[in-house]
Design a protein around this motif. Structure first.
Motif, PDB file in Angstrom:
ATOM      1  N   VAL A  62       0.728  -1.210  -0.018  1.00 45.89           N
ATOM      2  CA  VAL A  62      -0.034  -0.213   0.101  1.00 45.89           C
ATOM      3  C   VAL A  62       0.732   1.265  -0.032  1.00 45.89           C
ATOM      4  CG1 VAL A  62      -1.970   1.270   1.298  1.00 45.89           C
ATOM      5  CG2 VAL A  62      -1.800  -1.331   1.287  1.00 45.89           C
TER       6      VAL A  62
ATOM      7  N   GLU B 296      -3.393   0.312  -3.525  1.00 49.03           N
ATOM      8  CA  GLU B 296      -2.723  -0.835  -3.317  1.00 49.03           C
ATOM      9  C   GLU B 296      -2.028  -1.054  -4.833  1.00 49.03           C
ATOM     10  OE1 GLU B 296      -5.297  -3.496  -0.260  1.00 49.03           O
ATOM     11  OE2 GLU B 296      -6.075  -3.610  -2.488  1.00 49.03           O
TER      12      GLU B 296
ATOM     13  N   HIS C  19      -2.892 -10.248  -1.446  1.00 48.34           N
ATOM     14  CA  HIS C  19      -1.494  -9.563  -1.287  1.00 48.34           C
ATOM     15  C   HIS C  19      -0.463 -10.734  -1.679  1.00 48.34           C
ATOM     16  CE1 HIS C  19      -1.964  -5.102  -0.483  1.00 48.34           C
ATOM     17  NE2 HIS C  19      -2.758  -5.573   0.127  1.00 48.34           N
TER      18      HIS C  19
END
Length: 310
Positions: A70, A86, A121
């Protein structure tokens, strides 16, 4: 900040977890709060000193080139990203020093793209280096066309698994080498698996009697020799593992950061064309174990290091 670093070349035991200075954010960079960073073979090859001839180390070196995280601070000239965005990145510079196995990384904008919204992620961290390698080889170096037959080596690995998916998306028939235990995995990606090792040439010829139009070599050595002999007339060969590819009329390829290519990969991931298989995750402090696992060479998909944030 906390990070993994090494002060000399050597094995996984050289990797130390501890405090290092926070990165400075240049005008064309953004500060990324790291959520996950993928492990690639090039990471431990750099750590061992195998790339010393082309990448100067500035010790202590923080390893890692892949990241998902981020944005927490844009550089003075950055308009592409804002706080809270992001992003994913293949954060490679022309020297070894400021990698992604850390709580934060200062990433040049040219290395970044927005994170695919449908990937975690951990999954997203496994896309940049492998995805860019597969995309740039298949689309730009091999120029794969619809209806062609492509041979992809190590088709269950990080690069290979993405290459199989991209090859199918380009309309090609993809034959992929893999161990028996990974054949179903390769089939699930859309490829036709063949077992590597002794007799590989005969097995591939059984599927493609006239030879293959393109070979994506990720192994080198004897595999390169076998691959060259499997090419059809006007066939193309690219290796990311062995510079001797030029001796067979092929090309040696080293992936480069490219924001436009990375954005295209992010879009393909959101469209369901490309997926990332994460086989193992390790917390940042256990990065040495992640390196050891990757060096064993039996990884299906990706190994990822995660940074825990409360």
């Amino acid at each position: 900040m906390k990070a993994i670093s090494y002060a000399r070349y050597g094995g996984p035991e050289t990797l130390e977890y501890g405090d290092v200075p926070d990165p400075r954010v240049g005008p064309d960079s953004v500060l990324v709060k790291v959520r996950a960073a993928a492990v690639n073979p090039v990471d431990w090859k750099c750590r061992d000193g195998h790339l010393d001839a082309i990448l100067q180390p500035v010790f202590p070196v923080i390893p890692g080139w892949d990241v998902s995280g981020v944005v927490v601070q844009p550089g003075a000239s950055v308009t592409e990203y804002a706080v809270g965005d992001e992003v994913i990145g293949y954060v490679r510079e022309d020297f070894l020093s400021r990698g992604t196995f850390a709580e934060y990384v200062a990433a040049p904008v040219r290395t970044l793209a927005r994170k695919p919204r449908n990937l975690t992620h951990e999954e997203a961290a496994g896309l940049p280096l492998t995805g860019l390698t597969a995309y740039q080889v298949l689309v730009k170096a091999l120029e794969v066309k619809r209806g062609e037959t492509v041979l992809v080596h190590a088709a269950a690995g990080g690069v290979g698994s993405i290459a199989v998916q991209l090859g199918r998306h380009l309309g090609a028939r993809v034959i992929g080498t893999a161990s028996e235990r990974n054949h179903d995995f390769v089939r699930g990606l859309g490829g036709e698996p063949v077992t590597y090792g002794v007799g590989l040439a005969e097995r591939v010829r059984g599927l493609a009697p006239e030879g293959v139009d393109a070979v994506f070599d990720t192994v080198g050595g004897e595999t390169l020799t076998v691959s060259a002999n499997l090419l059809a007339t006007e066939g193309r060969l690219v290796s990311i593992a062995d510079a001797d590819a030029v001796d067979y009329g092929g090309r040696y390829f080293f992936v480069r950061p490219d924001a436009a290519d990375l954005l295209r990969l992010s879009e393909l991931a959101e469209q369901g064309v490309v997926s990332v298989h994460v086989s193992e995750t390790f917390p940042l402090e256990r990065a040495a174990d992640a390196h050891r696992s990757n060096q064993e060479g039996r990884t299906r998909g990706k190994i990822v290091v995660t940074v825990g944030w409360d």
